[in-house]
Design a protein around this motif. Sequence first.
Motif, short mmCIF file in Angstrom:
data_model
loop_
_atom_site.label_atom_id
_atom_site.label_comp_id
_atom_site.label_asym_id
_atom_site.label_seq_id
_atom_site.Cartn_x
_atom_site.Cartn_y
_atom_site.Cartn_z
N THR A 20 35.77 43.47 34.39
CA THR A 20 35.73 43.07 35.81
C THR A 20 35.16 41.67 35.97
OG1 THR A 20 35.43 45.38 36.47
CG2 THR A 20 34.86 43.68 38.08
N VAL A 21 34.01 41.41 35.39
CA VAL A 21 33.32 40.13 35.59
C VAL A 21 34.07 38.99 34.91
CG1 VAL A 21 31.19 38.88 35.16
CG2 VAL A 21 31.09 41.26 35.89
N LEU A 22 34.43 39.17 33.63
CA LEU A 22 35.14 38.10 32.93
C LEU A 22 36.54 37.89 33.50
CD1 LEU A 22 34.11 38.82 29.22
CD2 LEU A 22 33.27 37.01 30.73
N GLY A 23 37.18 38.97 33.96
CA GLY A 23 38.49 38.81 34.60
C GLY A 23 38.41 38.00 35.88
N LEU A 24 37.38 38.30 36.69
CA LEU A 24 37.19 37.50 37.91
C LEU A 24 36.88 36.05 37.59
CD1 LEU A 24 35.14 39.88 40.26
CD2 LEU A 24 37.38 38.87 40.73
N LEU A 25 36.04 35.82 36.57
CA LEU A 25 35.72 34.46 36.18
C LEU A 25 36.96 33.71 35.72
CD1 LEU A 25 33.51 32.34 35.69
CD2 LEU A 25 33.23 33.31 33.39
N ALA A 26 37.81 34.37 34.93
CA ALA A 26 39.04 33.74 34.47
C ALA A 26 39.96 33.42 35.64
CB ALA A 26 39.75 34.66 33.47
N ALA A 77 39.41 34.95 29.83
CA ALA A 77 40.49 35.94 29.81
C ALA A 77 40.56 36.65 28.47
CB ALA A 77 41.82 35.27 30.13
N ALA A 78 40.24 35.95 27.39
CA ALA A 78 40.24 36.60 26.07
C ALA A 78 39.18 37.70 26.02
CB ALA A 78 40.00 35.56 24.98
N GLY A 79 37.99 37.41 26.56
CA GLY A 79 36.95 38.44 26.60
C GLY A 79 37.35 39.61 27.48
N ALA A 80 37.89 39.31 28.68
CA ALA A 80 38.34 40.37 29.57
C ALA A 80 39.49 41.15 28.94
CB ALA A 80 38.76 39.79 30.92
N GLY A 81 40.37 40.44 28.23
CA GLY A 81 41.50 41.10 27.58
C GLY A 81 41.05 42.07 26.50
N ALA A 82 40.02 41.68 25.75
CA ALA A 82 39.50 42.58 24.72
C ALA A 82 38.96 43.86 25.35
CB ALA A 82 38.41 41.88 23.91
#
Length: 504
Positions: A428-434, A449-454
Amino acid sequence: MAVDLRLVPPALAAWGAALLVVLAPQVAARAARPAGFLVAVAGIVVLGAAVRVVATGCGRAVERGGHDVPRRRHVLPAAAMSLATAAVVLVSGAAAQEARAPGLLLTAVDGERSVEVVGRVSVGPQQVRGDERSVVRFTVMASAVRVDGTWHRLRLPVDVTGPQGAPLDAAVHLRGVPTASAPDERAALRVRLREEPVVTGPPRAMHTWAGQVRDGARTVAGPLPPDVRGLLPAVTVGDTDAVPADLVVAMRAAGLAHVTAVSGAHFAILGALVLAVTAAAGAPLPVRAAAAAAAGAGLLLVVGPEPSVVRAAVMGGVGLVGLLAGRRAAGPAALSGAVVALLVTDPWLSLDVGFVLSVAATAGLVVLGGPLVEVWAARCGRDLAALLAAPVAAQVGCLPVTLALWPTLGPWSVAANIAVVPAVAPATVLGLLAALLAAPWPAAADVAAAGAGAACWWIAGVARGAAGMPGAALAWWPGVGGAVAAVLVVVGVAVLALRRAPST
């Protein structure tokens, strides 16, 4: 610590009154008509009492046998408060029913005549699943409707279907054939477009920014594998159009369908993060609270202020208030107050499956979350106990509702929810940041996005793995009997948890 249940009867009364408004509007209108001035006075009394109850928490308690027991309450004041709450819902609901279906629209529907609608898009376009043609659905908050060549100024929601939609908050001019909406639908009527909608004005500045963030979520997810490409926008901004159909089935079987919908958990996660950051910076409590509220408002704007998201924001706020208060006793009162406020403003939520599940999950959290943490903390530490207790309490709270609606028991759902807990917040957080960085700083957006994707990859893997386990979908006793059995199971779990929880 005593559990404050003083607002539970008024919340149940409000729910019953809202069901009457939606399912039997004529009966509700007759019941509300003679109330008049007394209902207005009762509404002020109820709201004042609700604020007092939420503010004072559990009130006084007396010590008996080493355990806190709530002070006995008289039945008459509780009954009076419940009746007053029901009256307020009846009056506001009857007014809303009358406003949503004016006579001129009913005449146009009966005659199957073409109508024109001008207004702004309040719910963005979504693909109609299962339709062989390319059909989208969106909602317009109409400001005027033209029937038989005459314009009428109105303000009411209109559900629109057609081959093409329009951006959220865009001003539009529509022409189509109206059809009647069901009594349990919030929109006044449906309009099937005969031609493409005409956009007469762009979205306002804040909504333009929110649209760019939504586009950013889709952009950063584009190069990722199919499961991740669909999950990242869904977890981040509630855009589920790209989620593969087989993954949707797997997530339902695994009890993870809530992950792909913006829920109260999203607002609670974002609010908790903002509170932690501002606290680390040494900000005073009012600044921290304002920052958390601003973050929640921003997420609400990005996702879209449709009723289900507003409901999620309110429930997330209730969960956050309970977290800040650190007291289990205040949770039921805050939840009940939120339910009453939402049903007064929107009685159609009483039949909304998402609303029912959200209330059930929040009830599980505020009643069982604390006791489960206390029971498990001695064995695995308080931090890990808190991590495990949240999904278990939410799943237990939702169990009667899910089994009543879909009589299939997923024995692996609790384990699946526990397994994805470490991934939901980063996704949620990394996706919003991306999504926020996609336009101004694409390189940094790709890293986030790579972190959120993982994290999304892990969620998809858990869903597919749990759905493929033996006995992933066991038949449950359907009908009323199954629902009652599920309630008894949940009550038994709650009693055991509350008895074993040490006093705080």
